[in-house]
Design a protein around this motif. Structure first.
Motif, PDB file in Angstrom:
ATOM      1  N   MET A 114       0.852  -1.179   0.000  1.00 34.65           N
ATOM      2  CA  MET A 114       0.000   0.000   0.000  1.00 34.65           C
ATOM      3  C   MET A 114       0.895   1.240   0.000  1.00 34.65           C
ATOM      4  N   PRO A 115       0.617   2.214  -0.867  1.00 32.96           N
ATOM      5  CA  PRO A 115       1.429   3.427  -0.890  1.00 32.96           C
ATOM      6  C   PRO A 115       1.341   4.179   0.426  1.00 32.96           C
ATOM      7  N   ARG A 116       2.389   4.903   0.727  1.00 29.68           N
ATOM      8  CA  ARG A 116       2.486   5.623   1.986  1.00 29.68           C
ATOM      9  C   ARG A 116       1.365   6.646   2.166  1.00 29.68           C
ATOM     10  N   ASN A 117       0.967   7.313   1.100  1.00 31.37           N
ATOM     11  CA  ASN A 117       0.004   8.392   1.240  1.00 31.37           C
ATOM     12  C   ASN A 117      -1.424   7.960   0.908  1.00 31.37           C
ATOM     13  N   SER A 118      -1.700   6.692   0.937  1.00 33.55           N
ATOM     14  CA  SER A 118      -3.043   6.242   0.597  1.00 33.55           C
ATOM     15  C   SER A 118      -4.022   6.395   1.755  1.00 33.55           C
ATOM     16  N   LEU A 119      -3.559   6.617   2.972  1.00 35.57           N
ATOM     17  CA  LEU A 119      -4.466   6.727   4.106  1.00 35.57           C
ATOM     18  C   LEU A 119      -5.336   7.973   4.033  1.00 35.57           C
ATOM     19  N   ASP A 120      -4.798   9.071   3.524  1.00 37.73           N
ATOM     20  CA  ASP A 120      -5.590  10.297   3.424  1.00 37.73           C
ATOM     21  C   ASP A 120      -6.010  10.596   1.987  1.00 37.73           C
ATOM     22  N   ASN A 121      -5.815   9.655   1.062  1.00 37.15           N
ATOM     23  CA  ASN A 121      -6.205   9.778  -0.345  1.00 37.15           C
ATOM     24  C   ASN A 121      -5.520  10.929  -1.064  1.00 37.15           C
ATOM     25  N   SER A 122      -4.338  11.309  -0.648  1.00 39.63           N
ATOM     26  CA  SER A 122      -3.654  12.414  -1.311  1.00 39.63           C
ATOM     27  C   SER A 122      -3.239  12.035  -2.732  1.00 39.63           C
ATOM     28  N   LEU A 123      -2.932  10.787  -2.967  1.00 39.80           N
ATOM     29  CA  LEU A 123      -2.578  10.358  -4.314  1.00 39.80           C
ATOM     30  C   LEU A 123      -3.783  10.449  -5.256  1.00 39.80           C
ATOM     31  N   GLU A 124      -4.952  10.125  -4.760  1.00 44.75           N
ATOM     32  CA  GLU A 124      -6.174  10.244  -5.556  1.00 44.75           C
ATOM     33  C   GLU A 124      -6.464  11.711  -5.882  1.00 44.75           C
ATOM     34  N   ARG A 125      -6.294  12.601  -4.900  1.00 42.45           N
ATOM     35  CA  ARG A 125      -6.509  14.031  -5.142  1.00 42.45           C
ATOM     36  C   ARG A 125      -5.511  14.565  -6.163  1.00 42.45           C
ATOM     37  N   PHE A 126      -4.254  14.145  -6.071  1.00 43.57           N
ATOM     38  CA  PHE A 126      -3.232  14.556  -7.022  1.00 43.57           C
ATOM     39  C   PHE A 126      -3.619  14.103  -8.435  1.00 43.57           C
ATOM     40  N   GLY A 127      -4.082  12.877  -8.563  1.00 42.28           N
ATOM     41  CA  GLY A 127      -4.505  12.358  -9.854  1.00 42.28           C
ATOM     42  C   GLY A 127      -5.704  13.102 -10.417  1.00 42.28           C
ATOM     43  N   GLU A 128      -6.603  13.526  -9.543  1.00 39.69           N
ATOM     44  CA  GLU A 128      -7.771  14.292  -9.996  1.00 39.69           C
ATOM     45  C   GLU A 128      -7.338  15.642 -10.575  1.00 39.69           C
ATOM     46  N   ILE A 129      -6.386  16.293  -9.929  1.00 46.60           N
ATOM     47  CA  ILE A 129      -5.891  17.585 -10.452  1.00 46.60           C
ATOM     48  C   ILE A 129      -5.176  17.365 -11.779  1.00 46.60           C
ATOM     49  N   VAL A 130      -4.417  16.297 -11.910  1.00 45.28           N
ATOM     50  CA  VAL A 130      -3.724  16.009 -13.169  1.00 45.28           C
ATOM     51  C   VAL A 130      -4.742  15.815 -14.295  1.00 45.28           C
ATOM     52  N   SER A 131      -5.834  15.101 -14.018  1.00 43.36           N
ATOM     53  CA  SER A 131      -6.846  14.899 -15.061  1.00 43.36           C
ATOM     54  C   SER A 131      -7.560  16.203 -15.402  1.00 43.36           C
ATOM     55  N   LEU A 132      -7.798  17.060 -14.418  1.00 48.52           N
ATOM     56  CA  LEU A 132      -8.403  18.367 -14.691  1.00 48.52           C
ATOM     57  C   LEU A 132      -7.446  19.250 -15.496  1.00 48.52           C
ATOM     58  N   ALA A 133      -6.151  19.141 -15.211  1.00 48.26           N
ATOM     59  CA  ALA A 133      -5.166  19.937 -15.960  1.00 48.26           C
ATOM     60  C   ALA A 133      -5.121  19.518 -17.422  1.00 48.26           C
ATOM     61  N   LYS A 134      -5.287  18.227 -17.696  1.00 52.20           N
ATOM     62  CA  LYS A 134      -5.321  17.758 -19.087  1.00 52.20           C
ATOM     63  C   LYS A 134      -6.499  18.370 -19.831  1.00 52.20           C
ATOM     64  N   ILE A 135      -7.640  18.437 -19.172  1.00 55.33           N
ATOM     65  CA  ILE A 135      -8.812  19.050 -19.791  1.00 55.33           C
ATOM     66  C   ILE A 135      -8.581  20.544 -19.984  1.00 55.33           C
ATOM     67  N   TYR A 136      -7.994  21.193 -18.987  1.00 50.10           N
ATOM     68  CA  TYR A 136      -7.767  22.638 -19.066  1.00 50.10           C
ATOM     69  C   TYR A 136      -6.810  23.003 -20.198  1.00 50.10           C
ATOM     70  N   LYS A 137      -5.859  22.134 -20.473  1.00 46.36           N
ATOM     71  CA  LYS A 137      -4.891  22.415 -21.534  1.00 46.36           C
ATOM     72  C   LYS A 137      -5.514  22.345 -22.929  1.00 46.36           C
ATOM     73  N   THR A 138      -6.727  21.820 -23.052  1.00 49.55           N
ATOM     74  CA  THR A 138      -7.434  21.802 -24.336  1.00 49.55           C
ATOM     75  C   THR A 138      -8.281  23.054 -24.525  1.00 49.55           C
ATOM     76  N   LYS A 139      -8.128  24.021 -23.654  1.00 52.35           N
ATOM     77  CA  LYS A 139      -8.926  25.249 -23.675  1.00 52.35           C
ATOM     78  C   LYS A 139      -8.856  25.966 -25.018  1.00 52.35           C
ATOM     79  N   ASN A 140      -7.708  25.979 -25.659  1.00 51.89           N
ATOM     80  CA  ASN A 140      -7.539  26.712 -26.914  1.00 51.89           C
ATOM     81  C   ASN A 140      -8.410  26.174 -28.041  1.00 51.89           C
ATOM     82  N   LYS A 141      -8.783  24.907 -27.975  1.00 51.29           N
ATOM     83  CA  LYS A 141      -9.638  24.314 -29.007  1.00 51.29           C
ATOM     84  C   LYS A 141     -11.022  24.957 -29.043  1.00 51.29           C
ATOM     85  N   TYR A 142     -11.491  25.415 -27.891  1.00 54.91           N
ATOM     86  CA  TYR A 142     -12.866  25.855 -27.758  1.00 54.91           C
ATOM     87  C   TYR A 142     -13.040  27.365 -27.868  1.00 54.91           C
ATOM     88  N   GLU A 143     -11.988  28.110 -28.118  1.00 51.74           N
ATOM     89  CA  GLU A 143     -12.087  29.567 -28.101  1.00 51.74           C
ATOM     90  C   GLU A 143     -12.952  30.132 -29.220  1.00 51.74           C
TER      91      GLU A 143
END
Length: 107
Positions: free
Chosen positions: A1-30
């Motif tokens: 089990m990863p060290r930071n899995s007790l407080d779900n910090s890895l899951e939160r980090f992954g959620e921000i990474v997925s949101l950043a991928k969507i945000y980087k497509t912003k120029n397509k929609y202008e």
């Protein structure tokens, strides 16, 4: 089990990474109107607006950390001149949690 899995910090980090991928497509929609977009693209456009709103609501140190770590991505170690390592990781965790709360993600 990863060290930071007790407080779900890895899951939160992954959620921000997925949101950043969507945000980087912003120029397509202008140049398009929401009526011209498919349901999937319209959903991404809504997420982009929510991300921008959440970024504007953050306090200054958190906003800098979120922007430089996830949305700008110029240098992996941009924080070395500003923060000690432990301070950066502590502030990054708080910034991620605050960003996701403002965004509307259930922690």
């Amino acid at each position: 089990m990863p060290r930071n899995s007790l407080d779900n910090s890895l899951e939160r980090f992954g959620e921000i990474v997925s949101l950043a991928k969507i945000y980087k497509t912003k120029n397509k929609y202008e140049d398009t109107t929401p009526e011209e977009l498919s349901c999937y693209k319209r959903n991404n456009l809504r997420k982009i607006f929510k991300i921008e709103r959440a970024r504007k609501c953050l306090a200054e140190p958190y906003k800098t950390i979120i922007d430089n770590t996830f949305f700008i991505n110029n240098d992996l170690y941009w924080w070395v001149d500003l923060y000690p390592k432990t301070t950066y990781y502590r502030l990054r965790g708080k910034a991620i949690r605050t960003f996701l709360e403002v965004y509307g993600y259930d922690l």
